[in-house]
Design an enzyme around this catalytic site. Structure first.
Site, PDB file in Angstrom:
ATOM      1  N   CYS A  78      -6.274  -7.754   1.912  1.00  0.00           N
ATOM      2  CA  CYS A  78      -7.019  -7.431   2.845  1.00  0.00           C
ATOM      3  C   CYS A  78      -8.404  -7.054   2.152  1.00  0.00           C
ATOM      4  O   CYS A  78      -9.074  -7.826   1.588  1.00  0.00           O
ATOM      5  CB  CYS A  78      -6.479  -6.424   3.720  1.00  0.00           C
ATOM      6  SG  CYS A  78      -7.556  -6.359   5.399  1.00  0.00           S
ATOM      7  N   GLU A 167       2.960  -5.888   3.232  1.00  0.00           N
ATOM      8  CA  GLU A 167       3.915  -4.605   3.109  1.00  0.00           C
ATOM      9  C   GLU A 167       4.366  -4.013   4.236  1.00  0.00           C
ATOM     10  O   GLU A 167       5.162  -3.244   4.241  1.00  0.00           O
ATOM     11  CB  GLU A 167       3.176  -3.680   2.175  1.00  0.00           C
ATOM     12  CG  GLU A 167       1.812  -3.046   3.148  1.00  0.00           C
ATOM     13  CD  GLU A 167       0.554  -3.729   2.877  1.00  0.00           C
ATOM     14  OE1 GLU A 167       0.511  -5.035   2.874  1.00  0.00           O
ATOM     15  OE2 GLU A 167      -0.629  -3.067   3.258  1.00  0.00           O
ATOM     16  N   GLY A 221      17.395  21.854   1.848  1.00  0.00           N
ATOM     17  CA  GLY A 221      17.450  20.573   2.228  1.00  0.00           C
ATOM     18  C   GLY A 221      17.645  19.649   0.728  1.00  0.00           C
ATOM     19  O   GLY A 221      17.781  20.107  -0.064  1.00  0.00           O
TER      20      GLY A 221
END
Ligand code: XMP
Length: 511
Positions: A78, A167, A221
């Site tokens: 792009c 992507e 976590g």
């Protein structure tokens, strides 16, 4: 490695993730990186990302022209394609309007970039300007109905440009196209694996830490647990972990953390039960932002007090920072290019002026890579694939004022939700599922008794990155089981409702 020069596209991180999925190491670098920088990095290929600006704007971001003479393949996406065109002597036309959305790409040459692909494929466009004359040596390899030069290549110099975004998931064959660039054009070899990462990290950690000791702040976590497991492997008993229990954990979470760290991993653990302090601090407070702030401040205070007791003992503090955060904080370099910066939710947060050197062993990894490393290090599957849990914990899932009784009610209900979701084999299929305790009471009837009791909402969402999310269509039978069990087994809940809102406009958490 592959170098991705960032021109501020919201998709830059996605390019990096896609390439890592091929077991190829890549880094996002500022667009101002020079050809010399890239040579030092031993880049085997360069990708110029998209970006929100136009090459016609004053001070539009640019790159070192010498990059095209490095002798390594370059792919412009792009904005990157338009910049490549300008810098290599072609012509770009300023667009009057934006082309945004799906389009059909007609492939003119299915060699190199498009090798093995059908002659027509769906792609995702998001651009204003377009290439109208290619630089010398280039040929057109793809066009669409509205964009005459949608893909181009100069196979002699190994330069490629695409106007669309390979992507994003809206370009279904984009992954194959990137694969062609990485393996056919750049001739990369797959060597970025969890095993190679662990090996090189252990060397790095030992080089840096030497004979010093490391304190690791745990959140429970996957990130901080993986950091701890990696450090344990690297420095053994010179690692100590610290866990601050703020009283808003899930049921039995503290016990589980103790078991994993002390029993399974034999890691020194300092477990601080600060629940009383946090729950008192939140007494009488119902505003969500104020609750979050108070918890954040209190966390810092507890951490300061506790770490002072250890001062002198530890030179390093380890944290579970990941690559998306690193890319975002590197925005300093590309700030004029990036339009929006996601605001983070910081896990707990730490004081700014601490007496430790910070060590962040996972700072180059994406979340899915951390999970693979965790598995390779032998962490339990259940922990590695645990759903995200917010720093302020259940405090932001008990709407309004909190107290110990409400925490226990929500812990019990949440336990049942998890149990049924896991039994149905749905846990790994969902991004998050949890209960929210509402600040209202409703009338019910149980046995012959009238009840006037609390309402629980079930929240379940699917998402890739928590930036957007769809409410999950859980089967009615599962909702039915959860509802029946919660109302029967949790004494002060007499009604269960299901949240059917997506993000945006709602958020995942209710507060
Ligand atoms: P929202 O509610 O903003 O949540 O859609 C997006 C994701 O972030 C998690 N979340 C947090 N994580 N500290 C965290 O570590 C926080 O303060 C926090 N608040 C929300 C949320 O669970 C979801 O996955």
């Amino acid at each position: 490695m592959i170098a991705i020069l960032d021109f501020g596209s919201q998709y830059t991180k996605l390019i990096a993730r896609k390439i890592r999925e091929f077991n190829i190491y890549c880094e996002v670098l500022p667009h101002s990186s020079t050809a010399e920088d890239l040579r030092k990095f031993k880049a085997e290929g360069v990708i110029l990302s998209g970006g929100p600006r136009s090459t016609f704007e004053k001070n539009a971001p640019t790159c070192d022209e010498k990059i095209f003479d490095l002798g390594v393949p370059v792919l412009g996406i792009c904005y990157g394609m338009q910049l490549m065109t300008k810098l290599c002597g072609g012509e770009v036309k300023q667009g009057k309007s934006q082309e945004y959305g799906p389009a059909n790409l007609y492939i003119d040459s299915n060699f190199d970039l498009f090798k093995g692909l059908w002659l027509e494929m769906s792609i995702w466009m998001s651009h204003g300007d377009s290439v109208v004359r290619m630089p010398e040596g280039f040929q057109r390899i793809g066009h669409t109905d509205s964009c005459d030069i949608a893909a181009m290549s100069d196979t002699k110099r190994n330069l490629y440009g695409v106007q669309f975004h390979p992507e994003v998931s809206h370009t279904p064959k984009g992954k194959e196209m990137l694969h062609n660039f990485i393996f056919s054009a750049c001739k990369c070899k797959e060597n970025w694996t969890s095993e190679s990462f662990i090996k090189s990290s252990i060397l790095d950690i030992n080089n840096r830490v030497k004979n010093e000791r490391v304190l690791c702040a745990l959140s429970g976590g996957v990130d901080s647990t993986t950091v701890a497991a990696l450090l344990k492997k690297a420095i053994g008993n010179r690692l100590t972990c610290m866990f601050i229990d703020q009283g808003y954990m899930r049921k039995d979470e503290g016990k589980r953390i103790k078991k994993v760290f002390e029993e399974d991993y034999n890691i020194n653990l300092i477990y601080i039960d600060a629940s009383e302090r946090f729950i008192n601090k939140l007494k009488g407070i119902s505003d969500p932002e104020e609750k979050r702030k108070k918890i954040g401040e209190e966390f810092i205070r507890v951490f300061e007090e506790e770490s002072k007791k250890l001062s002198g003992e530890f030179k390093f503090l380890a944290q579970g920072t990941l690559y998306p955060d690193v890319i975002e904080s590197a925005v300093g370099d590309v700030s004029e290019t990036a339009v929006t910066i996601k605001s983070h939710h910081n896990v707990g947060g730490l004081p700014e002026d601490i007496d430790f050197e910070i060590i962040e062993p996972l700072r180059m990894l994406f979340k899915d890579e951390v999970r693979k490393v965790g598995i390779e290090l032998g962490l339990p599957e259940e922990l590695v694939h645990r759903h995200p849990f917010p720093g302020p914990g259940l405090a932001i899932r008990i709407l309004g004022e909190t107290d110990r009784e409400k925490v226990q009610t929500l812990q019990d209900a949440d336990w049942i939700i998890m149990d049924e979701i896991k039994k149905a084999g749905l846990y790994r299929k969902l991004w998050q599922v949890f209960g929210v305790l509402l600040p209202i009471k409703t009338v019910g009837v149980q046995g012959d008794q009238r009840t006037y009791s609390n309402v629980l909402a079930i929240r379940a969402v699917n998402s890739d990155d928590a930036m957007t999310a769809n409410w999950a269509h859980l089967p009615y039978e599962i909702l039915d089981k959860i509802s029946a069990r919660v109302i029967n087994e949790v004494s002060n809940i007499n009604r269960v409702v299901y949240d059917i809102s997506s993000k945006p406009p709602s958020t995942i958490e209710w507060e």
